[in-house]
Enzyme design. Structure first.
Site: not given
Ligand code: COA
Length: 699
Positions: A60, A99, A102, A122
């Site tokens: 999400a 999400g 999911e 999450e």
């Molecule tokens: N929503 C909004 N922004 C998100 C996001 C999300 N779910 N997941 C990542 N981003 C953004 C980060 O804030 C970052 O933004 P920035 O460049 O402006 O700082 C950008 O995407 C890249 O994320 P980053 O974590 O720096 O890259 P990465 O390649 O190291 O890791 C992921 C990528 C997807 C593995 C990691 O971002 C992550 O674990 N995200 C969260 C996933 C999550 O918890 N999802 C469930 C949400 S309920």
């Protein structure tokens, strides 16, 4: 366009393109619903869902949490996909998280590249999967495996996912092409839409007692956290209720989580961690230097841990010690630590061997001639450090970065002992350095922007969270820790027992209480450090007299079997020791302290307010760039509970006005200068601003 739909012969392809991580923002959700309508009405026989860019949907959009929910909601999107009357195939690359995963579970089939992984993280944001994840995953892979995935938040790789039955097919190569071939195979086989919602969970697969014992384990593993327990309730609902009711149950628990302070705190930390490595003042044209080989001076516990951090990231290290004996001991300890990781199943033998092989021992400074960056981790004495740095200045090549791991000492003075102060920086790791994620990058007066940028990039490369700090005694973390540790000592001499103090802070959520930390680290460390200080520098004797008295009794902490507590030699279980209580009473008498009962609330407040007040000073002086950086330091370096967001975020949640009032009261009661409220705190309250407003103005 965020989402496109294309008909390719008998296949429909829904393509999501929302960089950087294809988060499910409102526009994406709407786009998928529109595409589903088109897909339902055309002549295609199967639908493939695929993403552009570096990853499948990573969840999400975290920015939308805490704001009014806009339709279509993700559960509506998922229901629409699941209800399509032709097979829907999710084609996964990168990470299908939250999400995103999911959504994939709402598709009828899932295929992925072998390099992909899936997970429901999450819980790490104080949330639970709120779009059917808690209802679909146990139906697909069973209750235990689903609970484990959701309560740890850990990703699993494609091979594990295939074994568990989460994925139906994995392949290497071009994802869209392979997924389309797979979809055509399914059409040829006459495969039907396969909805997970229609699967049932066998009643006897996880009984009431199993749920109870799972909850009990979580109470220990995820002490104080609400979301993990709610996940268990949702899975119980998945077993006991029809799918639709289970979904409604899950959604209401999810909404509770979204509104919770714990989730707000964890989301704050998520973004603060990502912001911390950014240094606003550095021009975009500044590029980090290339770092291919590291030198480390000092093969003690710290130097060895730092060496492992680099080896773990595949970066070769030359580990130097002044003696063959010290080096041998250090290398043996590294081998032992890798052995433990292998025996715990965290590394394969082969991986451990590869990593060990990246660390080469040396006793001759000449071996550091070709390293790109060297980190000194020797004894904490300015004289020793100055000698090491002038030697490094002689042997290291031009352009090599010279870093110190000092915890307290003046990096400007260390830099001045070289002919290249612009290349000198502090890189303060936290013990055990191969485990703890925090890295304080200390910028001295002359440190160049290029060196700071290199240090930040390198920190990220080795999986740490780098935070920039300015030069002062203890930088960000240890400077605050001194205030906190002082309150532990004062609470003791004024009337609290060590066990009361520790349990109050543990109940707040700290990883360990302050006195247990002292016993673990060794009380002799602080004692020795104090010996080097003048009486004035040492400060109020009530804030260290008990610790000194214990050391003088040979009670050095856990390693001696006795410190603030006594430790069972076999089990290492700690217990209260009447001897310590006598020592405390004796010191109180000596310093004329009238002992009294301290409430838990007073103990907690004094510890936290001491951190917060110093945090505001650090921010005001520019030692930390932003409040979020201080929070990241405390969460990743000092065991502050992430679900409380760090000391500064916590101050905001308590209300800065209330925090100021309580600090003012402590100042009035004690008259101690350290309780004088920080100027920045007073200013924010007077102007009715929050910490966020202040960051907005400054940076
Ligand atoms: N929503 C909004 N922004 C998100 C996001 C999300 N779910 N997941 C990542 N981003 C953004 C980060 O804030 C970052 O933004 P920035 O460049 O402006 O700082 C950008 O995407 C890249 O994320 P980053 O974590 O720096 O890259 P990465 O390649 O190291 O890791 C992921 C990528 C997807 C593995 C990691 O971002 C992550 O674990 N995200 C969260 C996933 C999550 O918890 N999802 C469930 C949400 S309920």
């Amino acid at each position: 366009m965020l989402v496109s739909y294309q008909q390719l012969d008998d296949l429909g392809v829904i393509r999501i393109d929302n960089p950087p991580v294809n988060a499910l923002s409102q526009g994406v959700r709407e786009g998928i619903c529109d595409a589903v309508k088109l897909a339902q009405g055309d002549g295609t026989k199967a639908i493939v869902v695929v993403c552009e860019g570096r990853t499948f949907i990573a969840g999400a959009d975290i920015n939308e949490f805490g704001k009014p929910m806009q339709e279509p909601t993700l559960p509506q999107v998922n229901a629409a996909l699941e209800s399509l009357t032709k097979p829907v195939i999710a084609a996964i690359h990168g990470t299908a998280l939250g999400g995103g995963f999911e959504l994939a579970l709402s598709c009828h089939y899932r295929c992925a590249l072998t390099s992909a992984s899936v997970g429901l993280p999450e819980v790490t944001l104080g949330l639970l999967p709120g779009a059917g994840g808690t209802q679909r995953l146990p139906r697909l892979i069973g209750v235990k495996a689903a609970l484990d995935m959701m309560t740890t938040g850990k990703k699993i790789n494609a091979t594990e996912a295939l074994d568990l039955g989460v994925l139906d097919r994995v392949f290497d190569g071009d994802l869209t092409r392979c997924a389309m071939e797979y979809a055509r195979e399914l059409i040829t086989e006459g495969a039907r839409p396969r909805q997970i919602r229609d699967l049932s969970i066998p009643n006897d697969s996880f009984d009431k007692d199993s749920f109870e014992s799972y909850r009990g384990q979580l109470n220990k593993r995820k002490r104080g956290q609400e979301a993990p327990q709610k996940i268990v309730s949702c899975v119980e609902a998945a077993m006991g209720m029809p799918f639709k009711e289970g979904l409604a149950f899950e959604r209401s628990r999810f909404m509770e989580c979204v509104k919770s302070e714990q989730s707000a705190a964890l989301r704050h930390i998520f973004f603060a961690e990502r912001q911390a490595p950014r240094v606003p003042g550095i021009d975009k044209s500044v590029t980090p230097r290339v770092v291919q080989r590291i030198g480390i001076i000092g093969a003690g516990t710290m130097g060895g841990g730092i060496a492992m951090s680099f080896a773990n990231a595949g970066i070769p290290v030359t580990l130097l010690d002044s003696s063959e004996e010290g080096l041998e001991k250090g290398i043996a300890l590294i081998g032992k630590n890798y052995g433990v990781s292998v025996s715990k199943g965290k590394l394969s033998e082969h991986q451990a061997m590869e990593r060990e092989a990246l660390i080469t021992g040396a006793v001759d400074y000449g071996k550091l001639a070709d390293v790109d960056l060297v980190i000194e981790a020797v004894f904490e004495s300015m004289d020793v450090k100055r000698q090491v740095f002038s030697r490094l200045d002689e042997v290291c090549k031009q352009g090599a970065i010279l870093a110190t791991n000092t915890s307290y000492l003046d990096v400007n003075e260390i830099a001045a002992s070289t002919s290249r102060p612009q290349d000198v920086v502090g890189l303060h790791f936290f013990s055990p350095a191969n485990v703890m994620r925090l890295l304080e990058v200390v910028k001295a007066e002359s440190t160049s922007d290029e060196v700071v940028a290199t240090a930040m990039a390198l920190g990220k490369r080795i999986g740490k969270v780098p935070v920039l700090a300015g030069v002062c005694y203890g930088f960000i973390g240890n400077r605050m820790l001194r205030q906190y540790a002082r309150e532990a000592q004062l609470c003791m001499i004024e009337g609290a027992e060590p066990a009361q103090i520790d349990s109050v802070l543990m109940n707040f959520g700290m990883a360990m209480g302050p006195l247990s930390v002292g016993d673990l680290a060794g009380l002799d460390i602080g004692y020795k450090a104090r010996q080097a200080l003048t009486e004035k520098q040492k400060g109020d004797p009530r804030s260290y007299c008990i610790a000194d008295a214990l050391v003088e009794l040979g009670r050095l902490g856990q390693k001696a079997g006795a410190g603030y507590y006594k430790y069972d030699p076999e089990t290492r279980a700690r217990s209260t020791d009447p001897v310590v209580l006598d020592v405390i009473r004796e010191q109180a008498r000596k310093y004329g302290v009238q002992r009294r009962a301290l409430s838990d609330e007073e103990i907690l407040n004094r510890h936290l307010l001491a951190l917060i007040n110093e945090g505001f000073r650090i921010l005001d002086e520019g030692i930390a760039q932003r409040a979020g950086d201080i929070d990241v330091v405390y969460v990743h370096g000092y065991g502050f509970p992430a679900y409380r967001g760090g000391p500064m975020f916590y101050a905001g949640q308590r209300g800065l006005v209330n925090v100021l009032k309580e600090i003012e009261r402590l100042y009035e009661d004690t008259g101690e200068p350290y309780w004088a409220p920080a100027t920045l705190l007073k200013k924010l309250v007077a102007e009715d601003l929050t910490l966020n407003d202040w960051i907005g103005v400054n940076g």
